[in-house]
Design a protein around this motif. Structure first.
Motif, mmCIF file in Angstrom:
data_model
loop_
_atom_site.group_PDB
_atom_site.id
_atom_site.type_symbol
_atom_site.label_atom_id
_atom_site.label_comp_id
_atom_site.label_asym_id
_atom_site.label_seq_id
_atom_site.Cartn_x
_atom_site.Cartn_y
_atom_site.Cartn_z
ATOM 1 N N ILE A 1 29.822 33.326 -70.463
ATOM 2 C CA ILE A 1 30.095 34.464 -70.481
ATOM 3 C C ILE A 1 30.177 35.169 -69.130
ATOM 4 N N ILE A 2 31.143 36.124 -68.966
ATOM 5 C CA ILE A 2 31.245 36.624 -67.526
ATOM 6 C C ILE A 2 30.550 37.860 -67.796
ATOM 7 N N CYS A 3 29.576 38.211 -66.810
ATOM 8 C CA CYS A 3 28.761 39.646 -66.928
ATOM 9 C C CYS A 3 29.268 40.374 -65.844
ATOM 10 N N ASP A 4 30.046 41.454 -66.202
ATOM 11 C CA ASP A 4 30.530 42.316 -64.833
ATOM 12 C C ASP A 4 29.411 43.433 -64.530
ATOM 13 N N GLU A 5 28.591 43.190 -63.725
ATOM 14 C CA GLU A 5 27.413 44.188 -63.579
ATOM 15 C C GLU A 5 26.749 44.735 -64.723
ATOM 16 N N PRO A 6 25.947 43.607 -65.543
ATOM 17 C CA PRO A 6 25.777 44.166 -66.861
ATOM 18 C C PRO A 6 24.713 45.386 -66.930
ATOM 19 N N VAL A 7 23.883 45.225 -65.758
ATOM 20 C CA VAL A 7 22.650 45.954 -65.689
ATOM 21 C C VAL A 7 22.774 46.954 -64.751
ATOM 22 N N SER A 8 23.909 47.326 -63.966
ATOM 23 C CA SER A 8 23.641 48.230 -62.999
ATOM 24 C C SER A 8 23.790 49.587 -63.693
ATOM 25 N N ALA A 9 23.986 49.842 -64.852
ATOM 26 C CA ALA A 9 23.964 51.081 -65.219
ATOM 27 C C ALA A 9 22.808 51.656 -66.195
ATOM 28 N N LEU A 10 21.943 50.602 -66.159
ATOM 29 C CA LEU A 10 20.553 50.748 -66.779
ATOM 30 C C LEU A 10 19.337 51.072 -65.981
ATOM 31 N N ASP A 11 18.194 51.589 -66.527
ATOM 32 C CA ASP A 11 16.963 51.855 -65.656
ATOM 33 C C ASP A 11 16.641 50.572 -65.267
ATOM 34 N N VAL A 12 15.527 50.464 -64.218
ATOM 35 C CA VAL A 12 15.056 49.388 -63.619
ATOM 36 C C VAL A 12 14.310 48.573 -64.732
ATOM 37 N N SER A 13 13.628 49.421 -65.427
ATOM 38 C CA SER A 13 12.640 48.578 -66.305
ATOM 39 C C SER A 13 13.514 47.924 -67.524
ATOM 40 N N VAL A 14 14.555 48.404 -67.914
ATOM 41 C CA VAL A 14 15.471 48.146 -68.925
ATOM 42 C C VAL A 14 16.276 46.947 -68.382
ATOM 43 N N ILE B 1 18.517 40.977 -58.069
ATOM 44 C CA ILE B 1 18.703 40.625 -59.471
ATOM 45 C C ILE B 1 19.836 39.274 -59.309
ATOM 46 N N VAL B 2 20.638 39.111 -58.632
ATOM 47 C CA VAL B 2 21.694 38.057 -58.459
ATOM 48 C C VAL B 2 20.522 36.840 -58.298
ATOM 49 N N ARG B 3 19.659 37.176 -57.236
ATOM 50 C CA ARG B 3 19.049 35.886 -56.731
ATOM 51 C C ARG B 3 17.891 35.524 -57.932
ATOM 52 N N HIS B 4 17.513 36.335 -58.723
ATOM 53 C CA HIS B 4 16.673 36.060 -60.036
ATOM 54 C C HIS B 4 17.358 35.330 -60.941
ATOM 55 N N ILE B 5 18.544 35.582 -61.361
ATOM 56 C CA ILE B 5 19.289 34.874 -62.451
ATOM 57 C C ILE B 5 19.936 33.767 -61.962
ATOM 58 N N SER B 6 20.656 33.757 -60.743
ATOM 59 C CA SER B 6 21.565 32.583 -60.170
ATOM 60 C C SER B 6 21.046 31.387 -59.889
ATOM 61 N N ASP C 1 29.335 49.174 -68.288
ATOM 62 C CA ASP C 1 28.723 50.607 -68.774
ATOM 63 C C ASP C 1 28.492 50.515 -70.248
ATOM 64 N N PRO C 2 27.065 50.489 -70.901
ATOM 65 C CA PRO C 2 27.138 50.239 -72.068
ATOM 66 C C PRO C 2 27.443 51.402 -73.044
ATOM 67 N N TYR C 3 27.804 52.723 -72.172
ATOM 68 C CA TYR C 3 28.142 54.091 -72.991
ATOM 69 C C TYR C 3 29.736 53.827 -73.112
#
Lengths: 342, 339
Positions: B179-192, B220-225, B102-104
């Motif tokens: 770097i361990i990314c714990d759901e780094p994008v799940s709180a963001l808009d799809v475009s972001v 997303i996991v498939r895209h990056i992993s 959560d970036p907030y």
């Protein structure tokens, strides 16, 4: 990569922004710089709506912290302005009472006992024939000193104890919380009557110390809860993951974010401590003559209230206004610091 | 294959359940992570997927040493880091960093961006000398695609995507290898989301990073992993390359997860067959005996309740031959729709 194309197609910024990149960060060979573009797209529309002229743009770059936001809110709040002015006035009166009253509050003339208003003595005389106006002015010092010092002491002890209990948890938390519960459980007036009547000294600092001893658990509870809430935030975890030690976590990350509710409670408590000092003095266990205090005056005036009501009304009125001013200030500060109202 | 940079062996994290106020008595344990083993190679991205509550975030915290492992080993370049403390732990933290969900909440609202990104240098003064820090922070802002002039701003003046970039810059500051990314994008808009994912991929190439990418969004996991591990109730049920997992899944749970991925094509949606699991995920405080998934599995037999299936390569041909924890591991016999 079909997925990537899909994302790019869904992203209006990806196409719209590529030509407008002019920020210094846009390194030539970097294919995307969307973060900066996001920033531009966020700022530009507002800038156009609010300020047609360019110079105003700098205002948005200026950094504003939560305290600055709170200060902006407070300056526009009439309750804050009124209570703030009153408090400034009271503090000036406490520090330099001679500015307001030329008569010595201890210079009394028994022949004028309980007399009403006369020239140069707008509030009349009390039992001993002292000038009520001078005593009301000089009484501010005792009340403000007790209020401010007791609040500072209770806030310091309470914040440290509660904060450490919340931060470390475990058995330390249990011990501190139980000790706080014990002090919390002492009825404040009964405790005052017992404790202050056995202490021979009549110094103002005894009263301050007593209020601190009974007042810190309230602040400790607030600060413990506040620290526990802040401790669970991701930014504290992030600092821990970077290798930050306990002292850095507490001072840099937890304290600045946990202090707002403590300030609010302390400001409101200040008013009640002033009232408490007056109550204890009224009961004869707080401050004692020759110290000039509203509580003492109210106490000595209460016997002859029907003969000479002015002796009671002026110090009582001053006390009420002072307590009200601090409680209103606390209220205004709470509203300004409450993130839910933003 | 290259030497693994991070090796996890039988990692266990149990949270004790206690009763009583003064004399705490342990009456059980929440088995959040229960015997997980995997390897992470240099420059690779390992995706970890699984539904909520399966232990993904706990795994990340244990790897980061934010929670003590109950048992097992975490080997960073051959050295067990799970039991370190004090200065040794602080030194190892330079190599493994984290990006939060959560970036907030992951940026201190009372600190400026410069202070947030500069804090790693204050904690580890040997990384950047005092005079160079401001420059280093501005470079990091530049690297993550933010204007270096934003250094004096506060987090609340940024959007979610920008905040996540600040979080990434903070993670990069110590030049970590993992770097361990714990759901780094799940709180963001799809475009972001796409922008942040692309940034992560670009940084991986630039700094030769290894990622452990935790998410519940399968596309997303498939895209990056490069490789993907599937978790269920504290256990790794299947792990393999992204093609092996997405096209040739052999574990019934993975097959069920994949069948639930939304398909953006309405015509393809009609033709495909979804596996709908019955029941809820069991409590990790009281997991089923034998195979954890047997209570919701359509293949479950007597054997599944008595014998724990180990994560091993089943005797199958071709890409289906990858590690899977099922007694009846087999590819699903359906025509894959155009997903």
């Amino acid at each position: 990569m079909p997925d990537q194309e899909k994302y790019n197609a869904a992203d209006p910024l990806a196409e719209a922004g590529t030509e407008e990149l002019e920020m210094p960060s846009a390194v030539e060979n970097r294919t995307f710089d969307l973060g900066t573009m996001e920033a531009q797209s966020l700022i530009k529309p507002e800038r156009l709506q609010d300020h047609p002229e360019a110079p105003a743009a700098d205002e948005r770059v200026e950094a504003r912290s939560l305290w600055q936001d709170a200060w902006r809110d407070l300056r526009r709040n009439p309750i804050f302005i009124i209570s703030g002015l009153l408090i400034v006035f009271l503090i000036v009166m406490a520090v330099w009472p001679g500015l307001f009253a030329s008569t010595d509050p201890l210079k009394c003339d028994l022949s004028k006992s309980q007399q009403g208003v006369s020239s140069g003595h707008p509030f009349g005389y009390d039992n001993q024939g002292c000038d009520v106006y001078a005593r009301t002015v000089y009484g501010a010092r005792a009340s403000i000193t007790v209020g401010v010092c007791a609040t500072a002491g209770a806030a310091l002890v309470g914040t440290v104890m509660g904060g450490l209990a919340g931060f470390f948890g475990g058995w330390f938390d249990s011990v501190v919380s139980r000790i706080a519960d014990i002090f919390f459980g002492i009825p404040i007036l009964l405790g005052g009557l017992v404790f202050l009547s056995v202490v021979p000294s009549q110094s103002i600092w005894i009263v301050v110390a007593f209020i601190v001893v009974l007042g810190w658990p309230q602040i400790a509870r607030i600060s413990r809860g506040s620290v526990i809430t802040v401790k669970q935030q991701d930014y504290v975890t992030a600092a821990e993951a970077l290798g930050a030690g306990s002292s850095r976590l507490m001072v840099r990350h937890i304290l600045p974010n946990a202090v707002a509710p403590i300030i609010v409670v302390a400001t409101i408590a200040l008013g009640t401590y002033i009232a408490l000092e007056a109550t204890l003095s009224f009961l004869g266990v707080g401050l004692k003559p020759p110290t000039v205090s509203w509580g003492i005056d109210i106490s000595s005036a209460s016997d002859s209230f029907r003969n000479a009501p002015h002796m009671l009304l002026y110090p009582a009125g001053a006390l009420s206004i002072t307590v009200l001013a601090f409680i209103m200030l606390g209220d205004a500060v709470r509203d300004a610091l409450d993130p839910k109202l933003r | 294959m290259a030497e693994p940079i991070l090796e996890v062996r039988n990692l266990v994290k149990h949270y004790p359940l206690t009763q009583g106020v003064l004399f705490k008595k342990q009456i059980g344990a929440v088995k959040a992570v229960d015997g997980i083993s995997f390897e992470l190679h240099k420059g690779e991205t390992l995706g970890i997927v699984g539904e909520s509550g399966c232990g993904k975030s706990t795994l990340a915290k244990v790897l980061m040493n934010l929670e003590r492992a109950t048992a097992g080993e975490v080997l960073f370049k051959g050295e067990d880091i799970s039991k370190l403390s004090g200065a040794a732990l602080k030194a190892v933290r330079r190599n493994i960093q984290m990006v939060f969900q959560d970036p907030y909440t992951s940026l201190n609202p009372r600190m400026t961006v410069g202070d947030i990104i500069g804090e790693p240098f204050e904690i580890h003064p040997e990384v950047a000398p005092k005079g160079d820090r401001r420059k280093a922070v501005q470079d990091l802002l530049d690297v993550v695609g933010l204007n270096p002039e934003y250094i004096n701003r506060y987090p609340h003046q940024f959007s979610g995507g920008q905040r996540q970039r600040i979080g990434i810059a903070r993670g990069l500051a110590l030049k970590p290898e993992i770097i361990i990314c714990d759901e780094p994008v799940s709180a963001l808009d799809v475009s972001v989301q796409a922008q942040v994912i692309n940034l992560l991929e670009q940084l991986q190439g630039e700094f030769d990073l290894s990622y452990m990418f935790i998410a519940h969004d399968l596309s997303i996991v498939r895209h990056i992993s490069d490789r993907v591990g599937v978790m269920y109730l504290g256990k790794m049920v299947e792990i393999g390359s992204d093609e092996q997992i997405y096209e040739h899944a052999t574990h019934p749970y993975t097959q069920a997860l994949l069948s639930a991925v939304p398909v953006p094509d309405p015509t393809g949606r009609e033709g495909r067959e979804r596996i709908i699991l019955s029941g809820d995920i069991p409590s990790p405080a009281n997991p089923p005996s034998g195979c954890r998934f047997r209570t919701r599995c359509w293949k479950a037999e007597e054997r599944c309740s008595t014998e724990l299936p180990l994560l091993a390569v089943p005797s199958l041909e071709g890409p289906a031959a990858h590690e899977s924890a099922c007694h009846f591991a087999a590819e699903r016999e359906v025509e894959q729709s155009a997903a």
